[in-house]
Design a protein around this motif. Sequence first.
Motif, PDB file in Angstrom:
ATOM      1  N   ARG B   1     -17.831  -8.301  -6.990  1.00 22.69           N
ATOM      2  CA  ARG B   1     -16.386  -8.115  -7.180  1.00 22.69           C
ATOM      3  C   ARG B   1     -16.035  -8.302  -8.665  1.00 22.69           C
ATOM      4  N   LYS B   2     -15.210  -7.397  -9.180  1.00 22.00           N
ATOM      5  CA  LYS B   2     -14.796  -7.507 -10.564  1.00 22.00           C
ATOM      6  C   LYS B   2     -13.857  -8.691 -10.740  1.00 22.00           C
ATOM      7  N   GLU B   3     -13.941  -9.296 -11.936  1.00 24.00           N
ATOM      8  CA  GLU B   3     -13.076 -10.443 -12.232  1.00 24.00           C
ATOM      9  C   GLU B   3     -11.616 -10.030 -12.316  1.00 24.00           C
ATOM     10  N   VAL B   4     -11.390  -8.860 -12.893  1.00 25.14           N
ATOM     11  CA  VAL B   4     -10.026  -8.351 -13.077  1.00 25.14           C
ATOM     12  C   VAL B   4     -10.002  -6.919 -12.562  1.00 25.14           C
ATOM     13  N   GLU B   5      -9.110  -6.650 -11.639  1.00 29.40           N
ATOM     14  CA  GLU B   5      -9.062  -5.325 -11.027  1.00 29.40           C
ATOM     15  C   GLU B   5      -7.716  -4.658 -11.243  1.00 29.40           C
ATOM     16  N   GLN B   6      -7.780  -3.377 -11.526  1.00 32.32           N
ATOM     17  CA  GLN B   6      -6.575  -2.580 -11.728  1.00 32.32           C
ATOM     18  C   GLN B   6      -6.715  -1.264 -10.992  1.00 32.32           C
ATOM     19  N   ASP B   7      -5.578  -0.737 -10.535  1.00 32.90           N
ATOM     20  CA  ASP B   7      -5.540   0.621  -9.995  1.00 32.90           C
ATOM     21  C   ASP B   7      -5.721   1.573 -11.172  1.00 32.90           C
ATOM     22  N   PRO B   8      -6.732   2.422 -11.137  1.00 31.60           N
ATOM     23  CA  PRO B   8      -6.984   3.268 -12.308  1.00 31.60           C
ATOM     24  C   PRO B   8      -5.928   4.346 -12.526  1.00 31.60           C
ATOM     25  N   GLY B   9      -5.152   4.672 -11.452  1.00 33.55           N
ATOM     26  CA  GLY B   9      -4.157   5.725 -11.576  1.00 33.55           C
ATOM     27  C   GLY B   9      -4.822   7.095 -11.511  1.00 33.55           C
ATOM     28  N   PRO B  10      -4.252   8.145 -12.122  1.00 30.69           N
ATOM     29  CA  PRO B  10      -3.087   8.040 -12.986  1.00 30.69           C
ATOM     30  C   PRO B  10      -1.769   7.918 -12.221  1.00 30.69           C
ATOM     31  N   PHE B  11      -0.845   7.215 -12.835  1.00 32.03           N
ATOM     32  CA  PHE B  11       0.528   7.160 -12.371  1.00 32.03           C
ATOM     33  C   PHE B  11       1.288   8.250 -13.143  1.00 32.03           C
ATOM     34  N   LEU B  80       7.853   9.726 -23.221  1.00 29.27           N
ATOM     35  CA  LEU B  80       6.591  10.467 -23.309  1.00 29.27           C
ATOM     36  C   LEU B  80       5.543   9.645 -24.061  1.00 29.27           C
ATOM     37  N   SER B  81       6.013   8.878 -25.028  1.00 28.36           N
ATOM     38  CA  SER B  81       5.099   8.073 -25.846  1.00 28.36           C
ATOM     39  C   SER B  81       4.503   6.890 -25.087  1.00 28.36           C
ATOM     40  N   ASP B  82       5.001   6.623 -23.880  1.00 29.19           N
ATOM     41  CA  ASP B  82       4.422   5.543 -23.075  1.00 29.19           C
ATOM     42  C   ASP B  82       3.132   5.982 -22.385  1.00 29.19           C
ATOM     43  N   SER B  83       2.819   7.257 -22.440  1.00 30.01           N
ATOM     44  CA  SER B  83       1.576   7.750 -21.844  1.00 30.01           C
ATOM     45  C   SER B  83       0.387   7.085 -22.532  1.00 30.01           C
ATOM     46  N   ALA B  84      -0.390   6.370 -21.739  1.00 26.98           N
ATOM     47  CA  ALA B  84      -1.501   5.596 -22.283  1.00 26.98           C
ATOM     48  C   ALA B  84      -2.227   4.939 -21.116  1.00 26.98           C
ATOM     49  N   THR B  85      -3.269   4.220 -21.443  1.00 30.00           N
ATOM     50  CA  THR B  85      -3.937   3.365 -20.461  1.00 30.00           C
ATOM     51  C   THR B  85      -3.559   1.924 -20.758  1.00 30.00           C
ATOM     52  N   TYR B  86      -3.153   1.201 -19.720  1.00 32.33           N
ATOM     53  CA  TYR B  86      -2.692  -0.175 -19.878  1.00 32.33           C
ATOM     54  C   TYR B  86      -3.768  -1.111 -19.330  1.00 32.33           C
ATOM     55  N   LEU B  87      -4.246  -1.974 -20.219  1.00 37.75           N
ATOM     56  CA  LEU B  87      -5.339  -2.883 -19.883  1.00 37.75           C
ATOM     57  C   LEU B  87      -4.801  -4.269 -19.582  1.00 37.75           C
ATOM     58  N   CYS B  88      -5.216  -4.795 -18.469  1.00 34.66           N
ATOM     59  CA  CYS B  88      -4.889  -6.166 -18.098  1.00 34.66           C
ATOM     60  C   CYS B  88      -5.969  -7.073 -18.678  1.00 34.66           C
ATOM     61  N   VAL B  89      -5.581  -8.150 -19.325  1.00 34.57           N
ATOM     62  CA  VAL B  89      -6.540  -9.040 -19.962  1.00 34.57           C
ATOM     63  C   VAL B  89      -6.267 -10.469 -19.515  1.00 34.57           C
ATOM     64  N   VAL B  90      -7.324 -11.146 -19.094  1.00 34.39           N
ATOM     65  CA  VAL B  90      -7.200 -12.512 -18.571  1.00 34.39           C
ATOM     66  C   VAL B  90      -8.138 -13.412 -19.356  1.00 34.39           C
ATOM     67  N   ASN B  91      -7.614 -14.541 -19.805  1.00 32.98           N
ATOM     68  CA  ASN B  91      -8.436 -15.512 -20.515  1.00 32.98           C
ATOM     69  C   ASN B  91      -8.800 -16.628 -19.549  1.00 32.98           C
ATOM     70  N   GLN B  99     -11.493 -11.481 -20.052  1.00 33.97           N
ATOM     71  CA  GLN B  99     -11.898 -10.504 -19.040  1.00 33.97           C
ATOM     72  C   GLN B  99     -10.905  -9.351 -19.082  1.00 33.97           C
ATOM     73  N   PHE B 100     -11.429  -8.157 -19.266  1.00 35.32           N
ATOM     74  CA  PHE B 100     -10.586  -6.971 -19.331  1.00 35.32           C
ATOM     75  C   PHE B 100     -10.663  -6.200 -18.019  1.00 35.32           C
ATOM     76  N   GLY B 101      -9.506  -5.737 -17.562  1.00 33.45           N
ATOM     77  CA  GLY B 101      -9.523  -4.777 -16.478  1.00 33.45           C
ATOM     78  C   GLY B 101      -9.923  -3.412 -17.017  1.00 33.45           C
ATOM     79  N   ALA B 102     -10.242  -2.510 -16.104  1.00 35.16           N
ATOM     80  CA  ALA B 102     -10.675  -1.169 -16.504  1.00 35.16           C
ATOM     81  C   ALA B 102      -9.509  -0.290 -16.928  1.00 35.16           C
ATOM     82  N   GLY B 103      -8.280  -0.751 -16.652  1.00 35.54           N
ATOM     83  CA  GLY B 103      -7.122  -0.018 -17.132  1.00 35.54           C
ATOM     84  C   GLY B 103      -6.430   0.808 -16.080  1.00 35.54           C
ATOM     85  N   THR B 104      -5.128   0.969 -16.256  1.00 33.74           N
ATOM     86  CA  THR B 104      -4.297   1.848 -15.425  1.00 33.74           C
ATOM     87  C   THR B 104      -3.735   2.939 -16.319  1.00 33.74           C
ATOM     88  N   GLN B 105      -4.012   4.174 -15.953  1.00 32.58           N
ATOM     89  CA  GLN B 105      -3.525   5.290 -16.761  1.00 32.58           C
ATOM     90  C   GLN B 105      -2.124   5.685 -16.324  1.00 32.58           C
TER      91      GLN B 105
END
Lengths: 114, 110
Positions: B1-11, B80-91, B99-105
């Motif tokens: 199991r990954k330490e940090v999990e994110q829905d990859p999207g895209p949204f 439009l400029s909000d289009s990106a991948t958002y990474l969740c980071v946990v210390n 620990q980085f999540g794989a990101g949500t697009q």
Amino acid sequence: NAGVTQTPKFQVLKTGQSMTLQCAQDMNHEYMSWYRQDPGMGLRLIHYSVGAGITDQGEVPNGYNVSRSTTEDFPLRLLSAAPSQTSVYFCASSSPSGTGEKLFFGSGTQLSVL
Amino acid sequence: RKEVEQDPGPFNVPEGATVAFNCTYSNSASQSFFWYRQDCRKEPKLLMSVYSSGNEDGRFTAQLNRASQYISLLIRDSKLSDSATYLCVVNEDSWGKLQFGAGTQVVVTP
């Protein structure tokens, strides 16, 4: 204001070759680190340093060496490149302890190992 | 199991709409939490820290739910400029082993 400078931007290696990825920061940050980013896996910590002369292993250290002789520089050495090391590599720095807030990243190195 | 999990999207989000997404973490002893933004083929950049009481930065709102071990990011009035991948980071500890999540697009469309 250069921030974190990482070179090269792109590199292609043959299996078994060695190379060094360079990382330098001009912000007098104590904490520096190397990450690799692979599709679907997020950034994974390879090695990190909390100051000159101090380094430690991260999550995926095998096949990589680091040293920290100065505050500014934190090179990453690939000893004998393998295809599994194909990835995007990021160097990062922060102050004071690398707790995540305001990590500054270099622009990345796209490495392909054939 | 990954330490940090994110829905990859895209949204896929129409311009002006609101989008929200979560990130779950496995280590209940995690100490600090962050959202980073990463544009295509670029380096990640800190978007905002996440505080226990929740916090806002302009159109962005971050929340932390320690009981359920997740953090969230809400973007209002998407640009439009909000289009990106958002990474969740946990210390997870004081030595800065993040620990980085794989990101949500997120893709904002006109």
